[in-house]
Write an enzyme that holds these catalytic residues in place. Structure first.
Site, PDB file in Angstrom:
ATOM      1  N   SER A  47       0.814  -1.220   0.000  1.00 35.43           N
ATOM      2  CA  SER A  47       0.000   0.000   0.000  1.00 35.43           C
ATOM      3  C   SER A  47       0.849   1.272   0.000  1.00 35.43           C
ATOM      4  O   SER A  47       1.956   1.312   0.551  1.00 35.43           O
ATOM      5  CB  SER A  47      -0.920   0.007   1.226  1.00 35.43           C
ATOM      6  OG  SER A  47      -0.162  -0.017   2.419  1.00 35.43           O
ATOM      7  N   GLN A  49       1.450   4.546   1.697  1.00 33.59           N
ATOM      8  CA  GLN A  49       1.202   4.768   3.124  1.00 33.59           C
ATOM      9  C   GLN A  49       2.185   5.764   3.708  1.00 33.59           C
ATOM     10  O   GLN A  49       3.158   6.182   3.070  1.00 33.59           O
ATOM     11  CB  GLN A  49       1.342   3.429   3.867  1.00 33.59           C
ATOM     12  CG  GLN A  49       2.718   2.787   3.718  1.00 33.59           C
ATOM     13  CD  GLN A  49       2.812   1.423   4.392  1.00 33.59           C
ATOM     14  OE1 GLN A  49       3.502   1.286   5.402  1.00 33.59           O
ATOM     15  NE2 GLN A  49       2.133   0.429   3.832  1.00 33.59           N
ATOM     16  N   HIS A  51       3.635   6.741   8.054  1.00 31.94           N
ATOM     17  CA  HIS A  51       3.563   6.378   9.470  1.00 31.94           C
ATOM     18  C   HIS A  51       3.534   7.652  10.313  1.00 31.94           C
ATOM     19  O   HIS A  51       4.326   8.574  10.073  1.00 31.94           O
ATOM     20  CB  HIS A  51       4.754   5.506   9.867  1.00 31.94           C
ATOM     21  CG  HIS A  51       4.914   4.297   9.017  1.00 31.94           C
ATOM     22  ND1 HIS A  51       3.960   3.310   8.942  1.00 31.94           N
ATOM     23  CD2 HIS A  51       5.904   3.928   8.167  1.00 31.94           C
ATOM     24  CE1 HIS A  51       4.359   2.373   8.101  1.00 31.94           C
ATOM     25  NE2 HIS A  51       5.526   2.728   7.614  1.00 31.94           N
ATOM     26  N   LYS A  74       7.039   5.272  13.785  1.00 31.87           N
ATOM     27  CA  LYS A  74       7.554   4.115  13.063  1.00 31.87           C
ATOM     28  C   LYS A  74       8.528   4.531  11.958  1.00 31.87           C
ATOM     29  O   LYS A  74       8.323   4.203  10.786  1.00 31.87           O
ATOM     30  CB  LYS A  74       6.384   3.315  12.468  1.00 31.87           C
ATOM     31  CG  LYS A  74       6.747   1.918  11.981  1.00 31.87           C
ATOM     32  CD  LYS A  74       5.525   1.264  11.346  1.00 31.87           C
ATOM     33  CE  LYS A  74       5.844  -0.106  10.781  1.00 31.87           C
ATOM     34  NZ  LYS A  74       4.698  -0.703  10.056  1.00 31.87           N
ATOM     35  N   GLU A  76      11.604   4.036   9.588  1.00 30.75           N
ATOM     36  CA  GLU A  76      12.077   2.726   9.133  1.00 30.75           C
ATOM     37  C   GLU A  76      13.197   2.842   8.118  1.00 30.75           C
ATOM     38  O   GLU A  76      13.422   3.890   7.498  1.00 30.75           O
ATOM     39  CB  GLU A  76      10.916   1.909   8.563  1.00 30.75           C
ATOM     40  CG  GLU A  76      10.213   2.517   7.379  1.00 30.75           C
ATOM     41  CD  GLU A  76       8.916   1.784   7.027  1.00 30.75           C
ATOM     42  OE1 GLU A  76       8.243   1.269   7.947  1.00 30.75           O
ATOM     43  OE2 GLU A  76       8.582   1.733   5.828  1.00 30.75           O
TER      44      GLU A  76
END
Length: 355
Positions: A47, A49, A51, A74, A76
């Site tokens: 997806s 997206q 965070h 989050k 990453e």
């Protein structure tokens, strides 16, 4: 791999939760790791997206705990294991404008005056955040239920009329995404995003509120311990478009690749440190063709053997860890001597960051 409540890890053989294991083996009784560690193998685009940052995550967790299951952010890091494709952030202004103007489908969605305002802002070097948000709002706001499929069909017709050699990367990807996701608005959002190709060993850093999607390939992914995701396309899962559009980092720039630091110059034992400047973790990769070399881990870690078998012996106490290919181990902080067989080995280790 980690201690998040949505999918906690357990010790093989005993069934003990990793959180409980940590509690029993640390002086302060800690029961969680500050990171989640994943291996992803992607054949169908994940997806589009972002965070949330810590402040928004806490707010969302309080309001909708059944969807946003924790109060953490989050950030990453994705490290490519194979050739890897991703979408990240917003294209530089001129490239973004080219995509919107050269694909007729956007005339059905974005008013000409919005494009004119964006052009003036680019020419006058003004902030572009508001215009980027308006573009996305235009794409997500349909006059009728037929608007989206009509726009996507217009796009596909135009791409099919374009000779293969003259198609842009975004146009080629649009055909793939339509085959996988049908009339999904994410196909249109993708034309505003950087299309990133990573070679094995290259890595992409993704901070809070940054739009992204993984397209294809295998990667190691490490992130702060959270399961919070704001989605807007290329998925049948819950989408929170309003929240996402209000919180995105609207910056037009090239992707943020993290260059690893080679921490030794031994051709038979290569250690690379990936430090994305997040507070929670760092990642090491180790390629060992000979035994007897050492690696230092600053905090509690999780290691996975990607190739070959190897043995880690902790300098303090002599604890021995025998790692078979694809096995996963929790490792205490400390210095380890690495032993490998005649075919060598490759190891990836995520560690809590120690300051």
């Amino acid at each position: 791999m980690g201690t998040h409540k949505s999918c906690p890890s357990y010790i093989r053989g005993t069934g003990e939760a990793l959180a409980e294991y940590l509690k029993q083996h640390t002086k302060n009784g800690k029961s969680s790791l500050s990171f989640l560690f994943k291996v992803l193998s992607i054949s169908k685009t994940l997806s589009i997206q972002a965070h949330p940052d810590k402040e928004l995550a806490a707010e969302l967790n309080k309001k909708q705990p059944e969807i946003y299951k924790d109060a953490n952010h989050k950030p990453e890091l994705a490290i490519a294991l194979t050739h890897f494709e991703a979408l990240y952030g917003f294209l530089p202004p001129n490239k973004l404008l080219f995509n919107l103007e050269s694909n007729p489908c956007f005339k059905l969605l974005i008013p000409a005056e919005h494009l004119d305002i964006f052009k003036r802002e680019v020419e006058e070097s003004k902030p572009l955040q508001h215009s980027l948000q308006i573009f996305l709002q235009d794409i997500f706001t349909f006059d009728t239920p037929e608007t989206l499929p009509t726009a996507i069909q217009t796009l596909l017709n135009d791409v099919h009329k374009t000779p293969e050699a003259l198609r842009t990367d975004h146009q080629r990807l649009a055909l793939r995404l339509f085959n996988d996701h049908g009339n999904d608005v994410g196909i249109l959002v993708m034309f505003m995003m950087n299309y990133v190709r990573l070679a094995p060993g290259q890595s992409l850093k993704i901070g809070a509120n940054e739009l992204h999607a993984y397209v294809s390939g295998d990667c190691i992914e490490c992130m702060a311990t959270s399961d919070n995701v704001l989605r807007c396309g290329l998925t049948p899962k819950y989408k929170d478009v309003k929240t996402l559009l209000n919180t995105l980092t609207y910056e037009t720039r090239e992707p943020k690749l993290v260059q690893p630091l080679c921490t030794n110059d031994n051709p038979l034992f290569t250690v690379k440190l990936y430090n994305p400047d997040f507070d929670e973790f760092v990642v090491h990769t180790v390629e060992a063709a000979a035994s007897g070399n050492q690696i230092q881990l600053g905090g509690w870690s999780i290691g996975i053997a990607l190739e070959g078998d190897l043995v880690l012996v902790k300098e303090s106490g002599g604890k021995k860890v025998e790692m078979k290919k694809y096995s996963v181990w929790v490792l205490e902080a400390g210095k380890y001597t690495v032993g490998v067989g005649k075919d060598g080995a490759k190891l990836c280790i995520a560690s809590e960051k120690v300051t």
